[in-house]
Enzyme design. Structure first.
Site: not given
Ligand code: NAD
Ligand code: UFG
Length: 340
Positions: A124, A149, A153
């Site tokens: 991302s 989050y 990643k």
């Protein structure tokens, strides 16, 4: 080419399946349905006219993975499975590290044990944190993430790099998505968020459909074209085609890990997106300006040139298509995949 698609029942995964099947790949979906419905698979079958091979299971379940890799000889893995709600990750960090990071450890163990050494990972733009310069190219520093989050990643990308360095012939492509929106033009598959959406586009869709009363625009005092946040929205079908390009590249690339931005390169403000959607749905949208959302950055958009050069991929679908396709999906499936 037989491809394991973890998280294949979800929003992006279901669009990848359509492109993979139409290009002659043989996908096998592995998904625990924690944020998806079997109905999305039925819809993919309706679009493609082919049966989807689906296995329900969790990437943290080593035994289930062993069974899967014993039953199939995969040429590559598209690894989309993961939890993705930024706010929830702040409240439940261990759930996110367990699901996303530990899940990927288990997956890589199974891949290594079975000699499947090709993986395309759903990363991302969040790994860039608050970017130093715009547009964002792949040489910009990563790791300044602002929530668990995003950190998950980043950690997975690091782990994939270490795994590739330690594993002869391993090939890894980390696709750093910018902001995927829209739906398949058939109107049969799209994003089906549970509860109140966190992201702009699904929220806009539900205001347009009359399910939510009013959109809050989080801040109008950023240093951007009209004061509202700027992002790089890309059509989910373009994004899915980026995965196809990555799978094809695996066979030709040198061993190791490469990260690629998938975006259009165009920054668009919240107000610009609202007005484009109004044109697509033919009605004004109720919105009000609200305080900035904690953790948000002013602007984020890709330098997409490496994807063009290295993958031969670039986005082709414009903002009108993103809004019209999103609206077709929303208006014909007011309850998403649930029965109305
Ligand atoms: P999604 O929630 O629709 O899809 C993820 C899928 O993974 C779901 O079907 C879910 O049931 C499954 N899943 C979750 N944990 C699992 C587990 N432990 N085992 C097996 N399956 C599991 O989300 P999406 O928008 O399609 O995103 C796909 C991937 O792309 C995610 O990894 C996400 O973090 C990443 N990503 C998404 C965006 C975005 O804006 N949508 C942006 C950047 C990156
Ligand atoms: N926004 C609003 N109102 C809303 C929701 C969002 O004004 O109700 C604004 C945000 O402030 C931001 C823009 O709309 O300026 C986009 O917000 P999203 O929540 O749709 O997307 P983000 O860019 O914050 O984050 C998304 C995903 C992340 C991912 C990132 C980059 O949620 O997981 O894109 O890919 F990491």
């Amino acid at each position: 080419m037989k491809v394991l698609v973890t998280g294949g029942a979800g929003y992006i995964g279901s669009h990848c399946l359509v492109e993979l099947i139409q290009a002659g790949f043989e996908p096998v979906v592995f998904d625990n349905l924690s944020n998806a419905s079997r109905e999305s698979m039925a819809r993919v079958e309706q679009i493609t006219g082919q049966t989807v091979s689906f296995v329900q299971g969790d990437i943290r379940d080593a035994q289930a993975l062993e069974g899967l890799f014993t039953a199939h000889r995969f040429d590559a893995v598209l690894h989309l499975a993961g939890l993705k709600a930024v706010g929830e990750s702040v409240a439940k960090p261990l759930t996110y590290y367990d699901n996303n990071v530990v899940g990927t450890v288990r997956l890589l163990e199974a891949m290594t044990a079975h000699g499947c050494l090709n993986i395309v990972f759903s990363s991302s733009a969040t790994v860039y944190g608050d970017p130093q310069t715009l547009p964002i190219d792949e040489a910009q520093p990563v790791g300044g993430t602002t929530n668990p989050y995003g950190t998950s990643k980043y950690q997975i990308e690091r782990m994939l790099g270490d795994w590739a360095a330690a594993t002869a012939s391993a090939r890894v492509i980390a696709l750093r998505y910018f902001n995927p929106v829209g739906a398949h033009p058939s109107g049969l598959i799209g994003e089906d968020p549970q509860g109140i959406p966190n992201n702009l586009m699904p929220y806009v869709q539900q205001v347009a459909a009359g399910k939510l009363a009013c959109l809050s625009v989080f801040g109008d005092d950023y240093d951007t074209i009209d004061g509202t946040g700027v992002r790089d929205y890309l059509h989910v079908v373009d994004l899915a085609r980026g995965h196809l390009a990555a799978l094809n590249k695996l066979a030709q690339m040198d061993p190791g890990k490469t990260a690629v931005n998938l975006g259009t390169g165009n920054g668009l403000s919240v107000l610009q997106l609202i007005h484009a959607f109004e044109a697509a749905c033919g009605a004004p949208l109720a919105y009000k300006v609200a305080p900035r959302r904690p953790g948000d950055i002013a602007a984020c958009y890709a330098d997409p040139r490496f994807a063009q050069r290295w993958l031969g991929w670039s986005a082709t679908l414009d903002l009108t298509a993103m809004c019209e396709d999103a609206w077709r999906w929303q208006s014909t499936n007011p309850s998403g995949y649930s029965p109305a």
